[in-house]
Design a protein around this motif. Structure first.
Motif, PDB file in Angstrom:
ATOM      1  N   GLY A   1     -52.809  39.400  84.453  1.00  0.00           N
ATOM      2  CA  GLY A   1     -52.360  38.692  85.650  1.00  0.00           C
ATOM      3  C   GLY A   1     -50.898  38.320  85.678  1.00  0.00           C
ATOM      4  O   GLY A   1     -50.337  38.081  86.740  1.00  0.00           O
ATOM      5  N   ASP A   2     -50.241  38.263  84.525  1.00  0.00           N
ATOM      6  CA  ASP A   2     -48.828  37.905  84.529  1.00  0.00           C
ATOM      7  C   ASP A   2     -47.918  39.134  84.549  1.00  0.00           C
ATOM      8  O   ASP A   2     -46.732  39.047  84.282  1.00  0.00           O
ATOM      9  CB  ASP A   2     -48.492  37.003  83.341  1.00  0.00           C
ATOM     10  CG  ASP A   2     -48.827  37.640  82.004  1.00  0.00           C
ATOM     11  OD1 ASP A   2     -49.420  38.738  81.984  1.00  0.00           O
ATOM     12  OD2 ASP A   2     -48.499  37.027  80.975  1.00  0.00           O
ATOM     13  N   SER A   3     -48.469  40.281  84.901  1.00  0.00           N
ATOM     14  CA  SER A   3     -47.695  41.523  84.944  1.00  0.00           C
ATOM     15  C   SER A   3     -47.012  41.699  86.298  1.00  0.00           C
ATOM     16  O   SER A   3     -47.675  41.777  87.328  1.00  0.00           O
ATOM     17  CB  SER A   3     -48.598  42.736  84.716  1.00  0.00           C
ATOM     18  OG  SER A   3     -49.221  42.670  83.478  1.00  0.00           O
ATOM     19  N   ILE A   4     -45.699  41.771  86.273  1.00  0.00           N
ATOM     20  CA  ILE A   4     -44.969  42.146  87.483  1.00  0.00           C
ATOM     21  C   ILE A   4     -45.021  43.664  87.526  1.00  0.00           C
ATOM     22  O   ILE A   4     -44.697  44.339  86.550  1.00  0.00           O
ATOM     23  CB  ILE A   4     -43.519  41.645  87.443  1.00  0.00           C
ATOM     24  CG1 ILE A   4     -43.503  40.120  87.457  1.00  0.00           C
ATOM     25  CG2 ILE A   4     -42.737  42.206  88.624  1.00  0.00           C
ATOM     26  CD1 ILE A   4     -42.127  39.527  87.320  1.00  0.00           C
ATOM     27  N   HIS A   5     -45.443  44.193  88.651  1.00  0.00           N
ATOM     28  CA  HIS A   5     -45.597  45.640  88.728  1.00  0.00           C
ATOM     29  C   HIS A   5     -45.232  46.145  90.119  1.00  0.00           C
ATOM     30  O   HIS A   5     -45.176  45.393  91.080  1.00  0.00           O
ATOM     31  CB  HIS A   5     -47.028  46.047  88.385  1.00  0.00           C
ATOM     32  CG  HIS A   5     -48.032  45.568  89.387  1.00  0.00           C
ATOM     33  ND1 HIS A   5     -48.524  44.287  89.380  1.00  0.00           N
ATOM     34  CD2 HIS A   5     -48.619  46.189  90.424  1.00  0.00           C
ATOM     35  CE1 HIS A   5     -49.374  44.152  90.383  1.00  0.00           C
ATOM     36  NE2 HIS A   5     -49.459  45.299  91.032  1.00  0.00           N
ATOM     37  N   GLU A   6     -44.976  47.420  90.150  1.00  0.00           N
ATOM     38  CA  GLU A   6     -44.763  48.122  91.410  1.00  0.00           C
ATOM     39  C   GLU A   6     -45.593  49.388  91.339  1.00  0.00           C
ATOM     40  O   GLU A   6     -45.682  50.022  90.289  1.00  0.00           O
ATOM     41  CB  GLU A   6     -43.283  48.449  91.589  1.00  0.00           C
ATOM     42  CG  GLU A   6     -42.966  49.014  92.933  1.00  0.00           C
ATOM     43  CD  GLU A   6     -41.473  49.137  93.198  1.00  0.00           C
ATOM     44  OE1 GLU A   6     -41.143  49.564  94.308  1.00  0.00           O
ATOM     45  OE2 GLU A   6     -40.658  48.836  92.318  1.00  0.00           O
ATOM     46  N   ALA A   7     -46.223  49.738  92.437  1.00  0.00           N
ATOM     47  CA  ALA A   7     -47.085  50.921  92.467  1.00  0.00           C
ATOM     48  C   ALA A   7     -46.856  51.692  93.754  1.00  0.00           C
ATOM     49  O   ALA A   7     -46.474  51.113  94.773  1.00  0.00           O
ATOM     50  CB  ALA A   7     -48.557  50.505  92.374  1.00  0.00           C
ATOM     51  N   ARG A   8     -47.075  52.990  93.666  1.00  0.00           N
ATOM     52  CA  ARG A   8     -47.026  53.814  94.882  1.00  0.00           C
ATOM     53  C   ARG A   8     -47.925  55.020  94.696  1.00  0.00           C
ATOM     54  O   ARG A   8     -48.158  55.488  93.578  1.00  0.00           O
ATOM     55  CB  ARG A   8     -45.605  54.246  95.209  1.00  0.00           C
ATOM     56  CG  ARG A   8     -45.027  55.263  94.242  1.00  0.00           C
ATOM     57  CD  ARG A   8     -43.653  55.705  94.672  1.00  0.00           C
ATOM     58  NE  ARG A   8     -43.049  56.573  93.672  1.00  0.00           N
ATOM     59  CZ  ARG A   8     -41.824  57.028  93.751  1.00  0.00           C
ATOM     60  NH1 ARG A   8     -41.067  56.703  94.785  1.00  0.00           N
ATOM     61  NH2 ARG A   8     -41.342  57.809  92.819  1.00  0.00           N
TER      62      ARG A   8
END
Length: 114
Positions: free
Chosen positions: A72-79
């Protein structure tokens, strides 16, 4: 580009999905948008791939039949990286609640928290 308090599972049903996941101890190196009550970061790792090298991060692709877990503390970006990608995201529990249970169990039964 979101961060909340829920662990997340991402399942790819069809196609493929690309991710950048920033290590939690690197969050202070990212620019946070000042919005009260929200954790929103400005970084765009796909449009500016050179930013990935400025922080410790995992960049990878998950494909049909694969599942990715993110704390839950993961900053992420997805596409979506492939045409016709279909994926499901599940947030089965709050990270804070899970960590509280884990710490209580360690206190009762001994051992080290992971």
């Amino acid at each position: 580009r979101d961060n909340n308090d829920n662990d997340i599972f991402v399942d790819v049903v069809e196609g493929c999905k690309e991710f950048v996941i920033v290590s939690p101890d690197e969050h202070s190196k990212l620019y946070k948008i000042p919005i009260p009550g929200a954790d929103i970061w400005q970084e765009d790792f796909f449009d500016h791939p050179n930013k990935v090298g400025l922080v410790r991060a995992w960049k990878g692709t998950i494909r049909k039949g694969e599942t990715l877990f993110m704390p839950g503390d993961s900053i992420h970006e997805a596409r979506n990286h492939c045409p016709n990608t279909v994926s499901l995201s599940r947030r089965p529990w709050s990270s804070t609640i899970f960590r509280t249970i884990q710490l209580k169990a360690v206190h009762i039964y001994g051992g080290e928290p992971s």
